[in-house]
Motif scaffolding. Sequence first.
Motif, PDB file in Angstrom:
ATOM      1  N   LEU A 197      -2.427   1.001 -11.756  1.00 27.35           N
ATOM      2  CA  LEU A 197      -1.547   1.235 -10.606  1.00 27.35           C
ATOM      3  C   LEU A 197      -2.257   1.964  -9.465  1.00 27.35           C
ATOM      4  O   LEU A 197      -1.625   2.711  -8.714  1.00 27.35           O
ATOM      5  N   ALA A 202      -3.437   0.887  -6.293  1.00 30.40           N
ATOM      6  CA  ALA A 202      -3.166  -0.341  -5.555  1.00 30.40           C
ATOM      7  C   ALA A 202      -4.404  -0.904  -4.871  1.00 30.40           C
ATOM      8  O   ALA A 202      -4.640  -2.119  -4.897  1.00 30.40           O
ATOM      9  N   GLN A 247       3.257  -4.393 -14.632  1.00 31.69           N
ATOM     10  CA  GLN A 247       2.108  -3.892 -13.890  1.00 31.69           C
ATOM     11  C   GLN A 247       1.599  -4.983 -12.954  1.00 31.69           C
ATOM     12  O   GLN A 247       1.249  -4.711 -11.791  1.00 31.69           O
ATOM     13  N   HIS A 265       3.319  -5.225  -9.610  1.00 29.48           N
ATOM     14  CA  HIS A 265       2.770  -4.261  -8.650  1.00 29.48           C
ATOM     15  C   HIS A 265       1.445  -4.773  -8.095  1.00 29.48           C
ATOM     16  O   HIS A 265       1.189  -4.718  -6.883  1.00 29.48           O
ATOM     17  N   ASN A 324       6.774 -11.757  -7.176  1.00 32.63           N
ATOM     18  CA  ASN A 324       6.434 -10.545  -7.914  1.00 32.63           C
ATOM     19  C   ASN A 324       7.573 -10.219  -8.894  1.00 32.63           C
ATOM     20  O   ASN A 324       8.739 -10.175  -8.501  1.00 32.63           O
ATOM     21  N   GLY A 358       8.095  -5.388 -11.108  1.00 25.74           N
ATOM     22  CA  GLY A 358       7.003  -4.467 -10.809  1.00 25.74           C
ATOM     23  C   GLY A 358       7.485  -3.099 -10.363  1.00 25.74           C
ATOM     24  O   GLY A 358       8.555  -2.971  -9.768  1.00 25.74           O
ATOM     25  N   TYR A 389       7.235  -1.129  -7.777  1.00 22.45           N
ATOM     26  CA  TYR A 389       6.840  -1.068  -6.372  1.00 22.45           C
ATOM     27  C   TYR A 389       7.150   0.289  -5.754  1.00 22.45           C
ATOM     28  O   TYR A 389       6.460   0.739  -4.858  1.00 22.45           O
ATOM     29  N   LEU A 426       6.985   3.621  -6.554  1.00 22.65           N
ATOM     30  CA  LEU A 426       6.429   4.576  -7.510  1.00 22.65           C
ATOM     31  C   LEU A 426       6.921   6.001  -7.278  1.00 22.65           C
ATOM     32  O   LEU A 426       7.157   6.742  -8.236  1.00 22.65           O
ATOM     33  N   ASP A 442       2.554   3.525  -3.565  1.00 19.86           N
ATOM     34  CA  ASP A 442       3.826   2.858  -3.293  1.00 19.86           C
ATOM     35  C   ASP A 442       3.561   1.566  -2.530  1.00 19.86           C
ATOM     36  O   ASP A 442       2.615   1.470  -1.750  1.00 19.86           O
ATOM     37  N   ASN A 452      13.369  -0.306  -8.474  1.00 20.03           N
ATOM     38  CA  ASN A 452      12.113  -0.668  -7.821  1.00 20.03           C
ATOM     39  C   ASN A 452      12.295  -1.891  -6.931  1.00 20.03           C
ATOM     40  O   ASN A 452      11.814  -1.929  -5.794  1.00 20.03           O
TER      41      ASN A 452
END
Length: 488
Positions: free
Chosen positions: A181, A183, A219, A222, A246, A249, A251, A253, A377, A402
């Motif tokens: 995570l 990004a 995961q 994300h 997606n 996920g 997203y 956080l 995030d 999320n």
Amino acid sequence: MMSMQTFKVGAFAALTAAVLTACGGGGGDVAPGPAIDLTTARGTLVANPPVVLASFPTATDFKNVLNSSASGKGLLQIAGDPKCGINFHYMEYNTVGAVGEATNATGGIMVPQGTDPACTGPRPVLLYSHGTTVEKSYNIASPANGEAGLVAAMYAAQGWIVVTSNYAGYDASRLPYHPYLVAEQQSNDMIDALRAARKAFTVVGANDSGKLFLSGYSQGGHVSMATHKAMQSNYASEFKVTASGNMSGPYSLTNTLRTVYAGGVNAGASVFTPLILTAWQKAYGNLYTSPSDVYEAAYATGIETLMPGPLTFTQLFTSGKLPTKLFATGALVTADPALNALFASGVGTPNLLKESYRQAVLTNPNNPAWVAAAKNDLLSWTPARPVAMCYGAQDPTVFGTNTSDASTYFTGKGVKSLISVFNVEDAATVGPTLAGAFAAAKASAAADPALGASPAERVLGAYHGSLVPPFCNIAVRSYFQGVLAAGL
């Protein structure tokens, strides 16, 4: 964030050796070896062409594999009859770690085979990001991998070229940790996997139409959204994203972290938390001075190298390496009894995190944990291409907030027309057929005594890892097909 390892396609494991593609020509001729590139630039493909791990030359070959097990038959019912056979290629490529250090990673390319119009000519490319796994040996390039089997049936067997990565830190990667995570790193990793795969396309028979789709689960959801953001923001001249889909996920956080540390502990939190903290510590270097600042003494030693490693998700608990409880006390209490039961199950002793660390995070809005969460995030960009998000509203692992947070954020940025949200619990978003099939799958899980002591526990345990993935993949695939049909 949990792995999809519970969603297995058992037939693949027994067939890998049986269908290995022979290398070399007939009549005693020796086929030339692959071209080797030992430079370390990002996106370098080390060996071209990549190794062929397995080959199913026709759609019938692949369908026979699915029909050889109960799990495969179930997947066939959901994904539909294959139109194509598939070649599974394994590749090694160069990328970077969380602080930009040079490293390598491995991944796969699934190439459709056959004479059906769906399998020939220019084909769309799917860049797929996998869900959380704790095992170092994870290899999504292999048809013996359950998530690979799911993606192969959903996409490659329907005519999509699929590119995947195991991520830095897994399989043969030299990186001694995984940037979970983070990004920026994870999007760089996926971008480098696609760069490397493109170098092989012509020699493995992959005819790229120029239509690029991104997807991933948990995961991977994300990661796929982070990759869409990075391609749009930093690599727009190199990559043209057609759409992303997606799935489930994390997203949002910051909000997720806020809920968890307040006592709203998600399922699997004592595994995800050290993955996150180790990755963010490696990336930013300021979350703690020593693991003993964060973790109870029984778990602090060796925790930074525990995952990825040789132990399975279950073995981490049965070996005593991790407890099932995150905090000793302080479960969040809400108006929802089901949520209260979930949150309470993550609180007690023995527990993983020290209360002193928890309070240090909760009482300081400038704590490095909040800074890292905000940095990773995905509520910080405005998509310029279509984005779909699929989830299950009752998910105990990656909370549905999320997806709702992301949808609200994007709508506020004025791009509501580009955003589609699919909730597999809601017929209004996925249609009555798919919602009904998901409800039937839940009922089947509730009736299976092998999954838990009570019907509610059985559904809870299967929800994120087994129940949602195939149905979200169907929703996203249909969405992608609509994007292609509309010429967007």
